[in-house]
Write an enzyme that holds these catalytic residues in place. Structure first.
Site, mmCIF file in Angstrom:
data_model
loop_
_atom_site.group_PDB
_atom_site.id
_atom_site.type_symbol
_atom_site.label_atom_id
_atom_site.label_comp_id
_atom_site.label_asym_id
_atom_site.label_seq_id
_atom_site.Cartn_x
_atom_site.Cartn_y
_atom_site.Cartn_z
ATOM 1 N N GLU A 47 0.847 -1.186 0.000
ATOM 2 C CA GLU A 47 0.000 0.000 0.000
ATOM 3 C C GLU A 47 0.889 1.244 0.000
ATOM 4 O OE1 GLU A 47 -3.736 1.695 2.655
ATOM 5 O OE2 GLU A 47 -2.123 0.619 3.674
ATOM 6 N N LYS A 119 -9.622 1.141 -2.338
ATOM 7 C CA LYS A 119 -9.814 0.654 -0.970
ATOM 8 C C LYS A 119 -11.190 1.047 -0.444
ATOM 9 C CE LYS A 119 -7.412 0.943 3.519
ATOM 10 N NZ LYS A 119 -6.230 1.543 4.183
ATOM 11 N N CYS A 160 -4.939 -3.331 2.962
ATOM 12 C CA CYS A 160 -4.665 -3.006 4.360
ATOM 13 C C CYS A 160 -5.873 -3.198 5.286
ATOM 14 C CB CYS A 160 -4.113 -1.590 4.458
ATOM 15 S SG CYS A 160 -3.234 -1.251 6.015
#
Length: 292
Positions: A47, A119, A160
């Protein structure tokens, strides 16, 4: 028709991205090259591959829209030159207005982008050591789960904080993903507590491989990330790990037929059932003694 080859070599490139975009590009390209020299056919970066900076003003002074992103252009050329799949764990990409996207890119060996994922889950937390993060103030959350077909099988994309939301991973697995990606910039505090158990859990409960390249160490903006990039098999076994926070590469050969085997042994994806949740009683039931 010949059966699809399900066996291939994957790699995590662990980084320590800072404030200089072009320095981060050079670091990523060097690590991807190292992984390709080791036989990797798919290489994942963490990330925030292009920049890791806490200051919103500093971030927006450097990031650009996707079409002008130097990191994306450079790593497309790296993929093309090395003839490998390059999965950029995520880039900070400028959107219209005052928001950015935290966006993954999967690039094929011809240098073409074959998948994008924004995300979904924003890291808005207050930690015990005083750390406070509000990702939603800078990034626009994604709204769609994304899977992409590679030559060996389907890859499901996450980033993440998504790792804490099992329903996303289950949906990707139910959609055919045999391997799940979890590139991250986990804080040191949360990583020490949860990184290994979360990634192994997502692998076990979906019967999938999990590949998670991480940021690691003390960054220019003062934060500490956990590192420990992992490759996990569908039974929860760690196949490869960078044991610490230093930048580097770890590789493993995986066979996606093992995902099907794990799912046959424990068919949790098939055994799942919809259910209703009864409302909680408005008042507790009181037990009275006889004659009371």
């Amino acid at each position: 028709m010949a059966e699809k080859n399900k066996r291939f070599v994957v790699a995590c490139a662990q980084m320590r991205s800072g404030k200089d975009v072009m320095a981060n590009v050079d670091a990523a390209a060097r690590l991807i090259g190292e992984a390709a020299d080791g036989g990797a056919q798919y290489v994942q970066t963490p990330e925030m591959t292009n920049i890791l900076v806490r200051s919103r003003d500093e971030l927006f002074a450097q990031i650009v829209p996707e079409g002008a992103c130097p990191t994306l252009t450079a790593l497309q050329e790296v993929a093309r030159a090395l003839k490998v799949f390059v999965h950029i764990g995520s880039l900070a990409v400028r959107l219209d207005g005052d928001r950015a996207a935290n966006r993954s890119f999967v690039i094929d060996p011809e240098g073409e982008v074959v998948a994008r994922y924004d995300k979904i889950h924003m890291f808005d937390v207050d930690l015990a050591n005083g750390e406070s993060w509000r990702e939603s103030q800078t990034y626009r959350p994604g709204e769609s789960a994304v899977g992409v077909d590679l030559p060996w099988g389907r890859l499901g994309l996450t980033i993440c904080y998504d790792v804490r939301f099992p329903t996303l991973h289950r949906a990707l697995a139910e959609n055919g993903a045999e391997v799940l990606a979890g590139p991250a910039a986990f804080t040191k505090q949360t990583g020490e507590a949860h990184w290994h158990v979360l990634l192994r859990s997502r692998a076990i409960e979906t019967g999938s491989f999990v590949i998670a390249a991480a940021q690691g160490g003390r960054h220019e903006d003062g934060r500490d990330t956990y590192g420990h990039s992992l490759i996990v098999d569908p039974w929860g076994k760690i196949l490869a790990e960078i044991d610490g926070a230093e930048p580097g590469v770890t590789l493993a050969e995986i066979d996606l037929s093992e995902a099907a085997a794990a799912r046959r042994k424990i068919p949790a994806l098939e055994n799942g059932r919809r259910f209703s949740l009864l409302p909680a009683p408005s008042e507790p039931t009181l037990l009275r003694e006889a004659g009371g």
